[in-house]
Design an enzyme around this catalytic site. Structure first.
Site, PDB file in Angstrom:
ATOM      1  NE  ARG A  51      42.904  78.674  49.516  1.00 60.18           N
ATOM      2  CZ  ARG A  51      42.785  79.764  48.793  1.00 60.18           C
ATOM      3  NH1 ARG A  51      42.927  80.938  49.334  1.00 60.18           N
ATOM      4  NH2 ARG A  51      42.518  79.696  47.498  1.00 60.18           N
ATOM      5  CG  HIS A 178      56.396  70.643  31.297  1.00 62.03           C
ATOM      6  ND1 HIS A 178      56.107  71.929  31.673  1.00 62.03           N
ATOM      7  CD2 HIS A 178      56.046  70.541  29.995  1.00 62.03           C
ATOM      8  CE1 HIS A 178      55.599  72.562  30.637  1.00 62.03           C
ATOM      9  NE2 HIS A 178      55.546  71.754  29.607  1.00 62.03           N
ATOM     10  CE  LYS A 182      57.316  68.332  25.876  1.00 68.54           C
ATOM     11  NZ  LYS A 182      56.004  67.704  25.744  1.00 68.54           N
ATOM     12  CD  GLU A 216      52.370  77.925  24.052  1.00 69.77           C
ATOM     13  OE1 GLU A 216      51.625  77.361  24.862  1.00 69.77           O
ATOM     14  OE2 GLU A 216      53.006  78.954  24.328  1.00 69.77           O
ATOM     15  CG  ASP A 235      55.152  81.709  30.180  1.00 68.11           C
ATOM     16  OD1 ASP A 235      55.076  81.246  31.331  1.00 68.11           O
ATOM     17  OD2 ASP A 235      54.411  81.341  29.244  1.00 68.11           O
ATOM     18  CG  HIS A 240      59.799  75.613  29.001  1.00 70.00           C
ATOM     19  ND1 HIS A 240      59.892  74.846  30.136  1.00 70.00           N
ATOM     20  CD2 HIS A 240      58.589  76.202  29.060  1.00 70.00           C
ATOM     21  CE1 HIS A 240      58.777  74.969  30.839  1.00 70.00           C
ATOM     22  NE2 HIS A 240      57.971  75.798  30.205  1.00 70.00           N
ATOM     23  CE  LYS A 337      51.594  81.954  25.574  1.00 74.26           C
ATOM     24  NZ  LYS A 337      51.575  80.615  26.171  1.00 74.26           N
TER      25      LYS A 337
END
Ligand SMILES: NC(=O)c1ccc[n+]([C@@H]2O[C@H](COP(=O)([O-])OP(=O)(O)OC[C@H]3O[C@@H](n4cnc5c(N)ncnc54)[C@H](OP(=O)(O)O)[C@@H]3O)[C@@H](O)[C@H]2O)c1
EC number: 1.1.1.49
Length: 491
Positions: A51, A178, A182, A216, A235, A240, A337
């Site tokens: 936009r 994604h 890899k 992570e 998530d 994944h 996390k």
């Protein structure tokens, strides 16, 4: 070893959401790297759309900044960057509005490969698909690329699939995960299916268990309220970790062909057993005060801006694949996390030899473990027992047969293409092997939904865990009670 670069055919790639974070960090720098590598052919064009009102010159300046920030110095060549910026265009477009579409139509050349990357919120997928069609921009062969999250449950994923299917055939839809881009993930298929060595052992008779870890160090600060609506299961696990599990557990496809590979992955997802409450551990990271007592790092509840949140920032699961090959071999999945290190790996622990002819005190040393590292330092490592060299009698020692792709590829190794680079080039080539098919995504949600509904109905609260640790105490118990232990989380 020298990696070969095979240029793709000329294309027009439209990136919706070209001013966003993903485009800035991954898509634009990734496309530049492919350009630098010589893979983008003469005549190709990349058209940014969002936009924000700006002209092509301003967009090129924006792309230059993204390249400066996210491409390593070794590849930032002034002439190459200039040439790359020359193939960029920009059109201001609101996905919900009617302006800008005719300008876009004039830029997209139907005689070339056309791809449309929807790097925008999923709520905009439908409006974009509709307008591409209504304005006659998407040619019959055009491809669309959609980002995660693909739904938040089975019903929303089905609705999204149905919306896209109104305008595009499944063969035109590229759902990105994604992790599948890899190098190591593809190598996993090569190791399994291009060698005779492992496949005879790749089953419950010889594999004790499999661990899949995606850890992570970052928390959810900054996007906490957004994350709080999803959690680690939605998530990370549904997409994944599930994809990694499929590649480990699937049967050999009859050919390395998109549908043959995806058919086999789908069978694995459908063979997943419902997960018992006792086989799930969820956690939330706790606030952390630095040793000097000055620094305060917020805990999950604070980051999520929701003191009553029951959303997990960590999850560990024991999962069973109910088929002939895997009956009796547990797959332990964990992701979280603010853990000790940033690392992603798959570890396949083989059973011990049935009988030891050596006097070895440390029994745990006898297992062979194949570790597939996704990050950092992509590579594989097979732990083998050998005789400790030297004249000191017959003593055994475990040594790793280590294959770091970076080292194995020599000079090119440091340059393993980013997953996004590979995947975008696959879109242009028209190869869907590394993209999720609609039925795969739906099957994954069909398995995930009852697990989430279960803990919601029970009112389970996630267990607190220390920031910088390897997760909640109960997650350790999940393994200990089976007489096993998690691999250490480290880089
Ligand atoms: N960032 C990541 O690392 C990451 C990782 C995996 C998946 N994803 C997914 O990728 C997608 C994009 O993520 P992001 O992080 O780049 O988001 P973002 O930073 O919020 O960017 C969103 C982009 O969409 C554009 N946009 C918003 N509303 C629009 C509209 N009505 N019409 C046209 N364009 C519009 C924005 O530009 P304007 O404001 O100029 O319109 C911006 O370019 C999301 O689905 C996200 O879930 C992101």
């Amino acid at each position: 070893m020298v990696s070969r670069v095979i240029p793709v055919d000329p294309f027009d790639l439209v990136v919706f959401g070209a001013t966003g974070d993903l485009a800035n960090r991954k898509i634009l720098p990734g496309l530049y790297r492919r350009f630098f590598a010589g893979q983008i052919p003469e005549g190709a064009r990349i058209i940014g759309a969002a936009r924000t009102e700006m002209d092509t010159a301003a967009f090129r300046a924006h792309a230059r900044a993204a390249i400066d920030e996210h491409v390593g110095a070794g590849k930032r060549d002034a002439a190459q960057i200039e040439a790359f910026l020359g193939i960029l265009e920009y059109v201001p477009i609101d996905a919900m509005g009617e302006g800008g579409w005719t300008t876009l139509k004039a830029l997209v050349r139907p005689q070339l490969i056309n791809a449309f990357y929807f790097s925008v919120a999923p709520a905009l997928f439908g409006p974009l698909a509709e307008r591409l069609h209504a304005f006659g921009i998407a040619a019959a062969e055009a491809r669309i690329v959609v980002e995660k999250p693909f739904g938040r449950d089975l019903a929303s994923a089905k609705a999204l699939n149905a919306t896209l299917a109104e305008h595009f055939d499944e063969t035109q839809i590229y759902r990105i995960d994604h992790y599948l881009g890899k190098e190591t993930v593809q190598n996993l298929m090569a190791v399994r299916f291009a060698n005779i060595l492992f496949e005879p052992l790749w089953n419950a008779q010889f594999v004790d268990h499999v661990q899949i870890t995606v850890a992570e160090t970052v928390g959810v600060g900054g996007r906490g309220s957004y994350y709080d609506k999803s959690g680690a299961m939605r998530d990370m696990v549904q997409n994944h970790l599930m994809q990694l599990l499929c590649l480990i557990a699937m049967e050999p496809p009859y050919h390395f062909d998109p549908d043959a590979v995806r058919d086999e992955k789908l069978k694995v997802i459908r063979a997943l057993q419902p997960v018992l409450a006792a086989d799930i551990v969820r956690g939330q990271y706790l606030a952390h005060r630095s040793d000097d007592g000055k620094g305060h790092q917020p805990g999950y509840l604070e980051d999520a801006e929701n003191p009553d949140s029951r959303t997990e920032s960590y999850i560990a699961l024991r999962v069973h694949v109910a088929n002939w090959r895997w009956k009796g071999t547990p797959f332990y999945l964990r992701t979280g996390k603010r853990l000790r290190a940033r690392t992603s790996e798959i570890a396949i622990t083989f059973k011990e030899p049935p009988h030891s002819i050596f006097d070895e005190a440390d029994e745990t040393w006898r297992e062979n473990v194949l570790v597939i590292r996704l990050q950092p330092n992509e590579g594989m490592n097979l732990k083998m027992m050998i005789k400790e060299p030297g004249p000191g009698g017959m003593r055994l020692v475990q040594v790793p047969l280590d294959m770091s792709f970076a080292e194995a590829l020599g000079e090119d190794g440091a340059d393993i293409p980013d997953a996004y680079e590979r995947l975008i080039m696959d879109v242009i080539r028209g190869n869907q092997t590394l993209f999720m098919r609609g039925d795969e995504v739906e099957a994954a949600w069909a398995w995930t939904d009852p697990i989430i509904e279960g803990w919601t109905a029970r009112g389970d609260r996630p267990q607190g865990y220390d920031a910088g640790s390897s997760g909640p105490e109960d997650a350790l118990m999940l393994m200990h009670r089976d007489g096993r232990r998690w691999r250490e989380i480290r880089e």
